[in-house]
Design a protein around this motif. Sequence first.
Motif, PDB file in Angstrom:
ATOM      1  N   ARG A 267       0.662  -1.080  -0.005  1.00 26.65           N
ATOM      2  CA  ARG A 267      -0.008   0.012  -0.012  1.00 26.65           C
ATOM      3  C   ARG A 267       0.907   1.307   0.085  1.00 26.65           C
ATOM      4  O   ARG A 267       0.485   2.358  -0.529  1.00 26.65           O
ATOM      5  CB  ARG A 267      -0.845   0.059   1.177  1.00 26.65           C
ATOM      6  CG  ARG A 267      -2.087  -1.015   1.010  1.00 26.65           C
ATOM      7  CD  ARG A 267      -2.770  -0.975   2.400  1.00 26.65           C
ATOM      8  NE  ARG A 267      -4.133  -1.904   2.176  1.00 26.65           N
ATOM      9  CZ  ARG A 267      -4.708  -2.510   3.321  1.00 26.65           C
ATOM     10  NH1 ARG A 267      -4.342  -2.387   4.410  1.00 26.65           N
ATOM     11  NH2 ARG A 267      -5.849  -3.315   3.112  1.00 26.65           N
ATOM     12  N   ALA A 268       2.057   1.186   0.617  1.00 27.88           N
ATOM     13  CA  ALA A 268       2.953   2.165   0.528  1.00 27.88           C
ATOM     14  C   ALA A 268       3.858   2.393  -0.771  1.00 27.88           C
ATOM     15  O   ALA A 268       4.438   3.780  -0.842  1.00 27.88           O
ATOM     16  CB  ALA A 268       3.953   2.255   1.713  1.00 27.88           C
ATOM     17  N   GLY A 269       3.652   1.395  -1.726  1.00 25.01           N
ATOM     18  CA  GLY A 269       4.317   1.621  -2.879  1.00 25.01           C
ATOM     19  C   GLY A 269       5.651   1.122  -2.800  1.00 25.01           C
ATOM     20  O   GLY A 269       6.654   1.229  -3.894  1.00 25.01           O
ATOM     21  N   LEU A 270       6.215   0.421  -1.846  1.00 26.69           N
ATOM     22  CA  LEU A 270       7.444   0.212  -1.888  1.00 26.69           C
ATOM     23  C   LEU A 270       7.816  -1.611  -2.516  1.00 26.69           C
ATOM     24  O   LEU A 270       8.728  -1.766  -2.922  1.00 26.69           O
ATOM     25  CB  LEU A 270       8.033  -0.207  -0.436  1.00 26.69           C
ATOM     26  CG  LEU A 270       8.278   1.117   0.193  1.00 26.69           C
ATOM     27  CD1 LEU A 270       7.258   2.228   0.380  1.00 26.69           C
ATOM     28  CD2 LEU A 270       8.937   0.931   1.804  1.00 26.69           C
ATOM     29  N   ILE A 271       6.616  -2.469  -2.204  1.00 32.35           N
ATOM     30  CA  ILE A 271       6.718  -3.534  -3.362  1.00 32.35           C
ATOM     31  C   ILE A 271       5.708  -3.692  -4.147  1.00 32.35           C
ATOM     32  O   ILE A 271       4.342  -3.080  -4.139  1.00 32.35           O
ATOM     33  CB  ILE A 271       6.716  -4.628  -2.278  1.00 32.35           C
ATOM     34  CG1 ILE A 271       5.375  -4.909  -1.490  1.00 32.35           C
ATOM     35  CG2 ILE A 271       8.103  -4.434  -1.401  1.00 32.35           C
ATOM     36  CD1 ILE A 271       5.354  -6.057  -0.609  1.00 32.35           C
ATOM     37  N   ARG A 272       5.829  -4.887  -5.075  1.00 32.46           N
ATOM     38  CA  ARG A 272       4.587  -5.106  -6.036  1.00 32.46           C
ATOM     39  C   ARG A 272       4.017  -6.231  -5.757  1.00 32.46           C
ATOM     40  O   ARG A 272       4.853  -7.325  -5.023  1.00 32.46           O
ATOM     41  CB  ARG A 272       5.359  -5.183  -7.461  1.00 32.46           C
ATOM     42  CG  ARG A 272       5.417  -3.832  -8.124  1.00 32.46           C
ATOM     43  CD  ARG A 272       5.728  -4.323  -9.427  1.00 32.46           C
ATOM     44  NE  ARG A 272       6.364  -3.073 -10.197  1.00 32.46           N
ATOM     45  CZ  ARG A 272       7.262  -2.403 -10.595  1.00 32.46           C
ATOM     46  NH1 ARG A 272       8.288  -3.440 -10.153  1.00 32.46           N
ATOM     47  NH2 ARG A 272       7.523  -1.534 -11.152  1.00 32.46           N
ATOM     48  N   ALA A 273       2.563  -6.302  -5.768  1.00 35.40           N
ATOM     49  CA  ALA A 273       1.801  -7.621  -5.607  1.00 35.40           C
ATOM     50  C   ALA A 273       1.539  -8.114  -6.750  1.00 35.40           C
ATOM     51  O   ALA A 273       0.755  -7.449  -7.562  1.00 35.40           O
ATOM     52  CB  ALA A 273       0.721  -7.538  -4.678  1.00 35.40           C
ATOM     53  N   HIS A 274       1.950  -9.380  -7.208  1.00 35.74           N
ATOM     54  CA  HIS A 274       1.594 -10.011  -8.621  1.00 35.74           C
ATOM     55  C   HIS A 274       0.524 -10.839  -8.566  1.00 35.74           C
ATOM     56  O   HIS A 274       0.505 -11.760  -7.785  1.00 35.74           O
ATOM     57  CB  HIS A 274       2.925 -10.782  -9.120  1.00 35.74           C
ATOM     58  CG  HIS A 274       3.973  -9.838  -9.284  1.00 35.74           C
ATOM     59  ND1 HIS A 274       4.522  -9.525 -10.588  1.00 35.74           N
ATOM     60  CD2 HIS A 274       4.827  -9.164  -8.361  1.00 35.74           C
ATOM     61  CE1 HIS A 274       5.536  -8.596 -10.328  1.00 35.74           C
ATOM     62  NE2 HIS A 274       5.914  -8.444  -9.028  1.00 35.74           N
ATOM     63  N   TYR A 275      -0.369 -10.728  -9.650  1.00 35.70           N
ATOM     64  CA  TYR A 275      -1.682 -11.244  -9.608  1.00 35.70           C
ATOM     65  C   TYR A 275      -1.717 -12.195 -10.848  1.00 35.70           C
ATOM     66  O   TYR A 275      -1.324 -11.494 -12.082  1.00 35.70           O
ATOM     67  CB  TYR A 275      -2.842 -10.690  -9.474  1.00 35.70           C
ATOM     68  CG  TYR A 275      -3.142 -10.063  -8.127  1.00 35.70           C
ATOM     69  CD1 TYR A 275      -3.886 -10.390  -7.152  1.00 35.70           C
ATOM     70  CD2 TYR A 275      -2.458  -8.652  -7.691  1.00 35.70           C
ATOM     71  CE1 TYR A 275      -4.325  -9.959  -6.007  1.00 35.70           C
ATOM     72  CE2 TYR A 275      -2.629  -7.983  -6.300  1.00 35.70           C
ATOM     73  CZ  TYR A 275      -3.445  -8.527  -5.602  1.00 35.70           C
ATOM     74  OH  TYR A 275      -3.498  -8.100  -4.237  1.00 35.70           O
ATOM     75  N   THR A 276      -2.062 -13.409 -10.699  1.00 32.22           N
ATOM     76  CA  THR A 276      -2.055 -14.266 -12.092  1.00 32.22           C
ATOM     77  C   THR A 276      -3.660 -14.994 -12.057  1.00 32.22           C
ATOM     78  O   THR A 276      -3.719 -16.357 -11.826  1.00 32.22           O
ATOM     79  CB  THR A 276      -1.064 -15.498 -12.105  1.00 32.22           C
ATOM     80  OG1 THR A 276      -1.236 -16.155 -10.755  1.00 32.22           O
ATOM     81  CG2 THR A 276       0.340 -14.833 -11.965  1.00 32.22           C
ATOM     82  N   GLY A 277      -4.495 -14.153 -12.321  1.00 34.06           N
ATOM     83  CA  GLY A 277      -5.836 -14.866 -12.618  1.00 34.06           C
ATOM     84  C   GLY A 277      -6.634 -15.002 -11.450  1.00 34.06           C
ATOM     85  O   GLY A 277      -8.012 -15.306 -11.835  1.00 34.06           O
ATOM     86  N   SER A 278      -6.305 -14.723 -10.337  1.00 30.75           N
ATOM     87  CA  SER A 278      -7.284 -14.736  -9.293  1.00 30.75           C
ATOM     88  C   SER A 278      -7.172 -13.441  -8.065  1.00 30.75           C
ATOM     89  O   SER A 278      -5.569 -12.773  -8.298  1.00 30.75           O
ATOM     90  CB  SER A 278      -7.146 -16.013  -8.448  1.00 30.75           C
ATOM     91  OG  SER A 278      -5.984 -15.973  -7.568  1.00 30.75           O
TER      92      SER A 278
END
Length: 309
Positions: A267-278
């Motif tokens: 939420r702070a923009g320091l990391i990415r969350a990767h989503y693969t279809g769900s």
Amino acid sequence: MNDNYSIKVEWSAAYECIISLYVYIYEKERKHLQLGAVWKEETTRMLPDSFAAELADERWEVLHRLVLLVAQSPRKASVADFLEWLENVPPGEIYERLAPWVETIPLNLGEIRDHSLSLLKRWNEHYFSKVEPSILESLEKSARETEKLAQSLSAIEMIDQVTNGIWIESTGELQEVVLIPQYHCAPTSVLDFHRGIATCLYPVRDAGRMQPDPIAELLPMTQCLADEKRLQILRCLAAKPCTLGELQKQVSLAKSTVHHHVTALRRAGLIRAHYTGSSTVAFYSLREMFVDRLPVLLRAFLESEGKHQ
């Protein structure tokens, strides 16, 4: 970069009306949001006692379906316009509109529609119709600016920028991502997948403000950097992308605690969350741009403070 899915940017006050009611109802979600408990108390005072009591017991589980209906509605110039359309659309047509995207559709669609309509009409009357117009104007402006990003960024990069770190991987099934600006759920994005379509209500932190407030972005960053375990997570992700389980092994904490930390970092923009279809995060990676962004925000904050002395 070649993307296998397209981007559609949507704006309608109907989306914000729905998301604001969702935020009011769900206590668990609200504690992470910028509006907080004060907003809940102030809003409750705006509602008739009987309606506030009804919402206190409400478990409104059809948000994602209503978002899909707004996206497909031919009438959404205003909240009243959408609600009138929803009131008159036959349950069979609702089923036809949802069937391509939703795996399980309740048989009592007519009852669900009538209940949702009752809640939204009263919510719009007592709360949402009184929201500052400048907030909605800011959301509409964000939608226009996001559309322009498509000229210079790939779909994946554009989503990353407007959500501050959500990375929707291209899959064979995903055809379209609908981006919708929202204020009430900031700094959280509301992401949902429905077979070939994903909807993402992305946060606009500064909606309604005349000027952006650098501290709104700076404070979550610095709070994350002031925590030793979160710094360890950043160092792990600097080496390579990791799943939640891999991070848990690296930092020796309970999975729920690690999840809390990565959610704050994302939420702070320091990391990415990767989503693969769900809507479940597949893995995380470092969002290196924050290293350059941090001093810019700090300088902007210090200079803005100096102007008010």
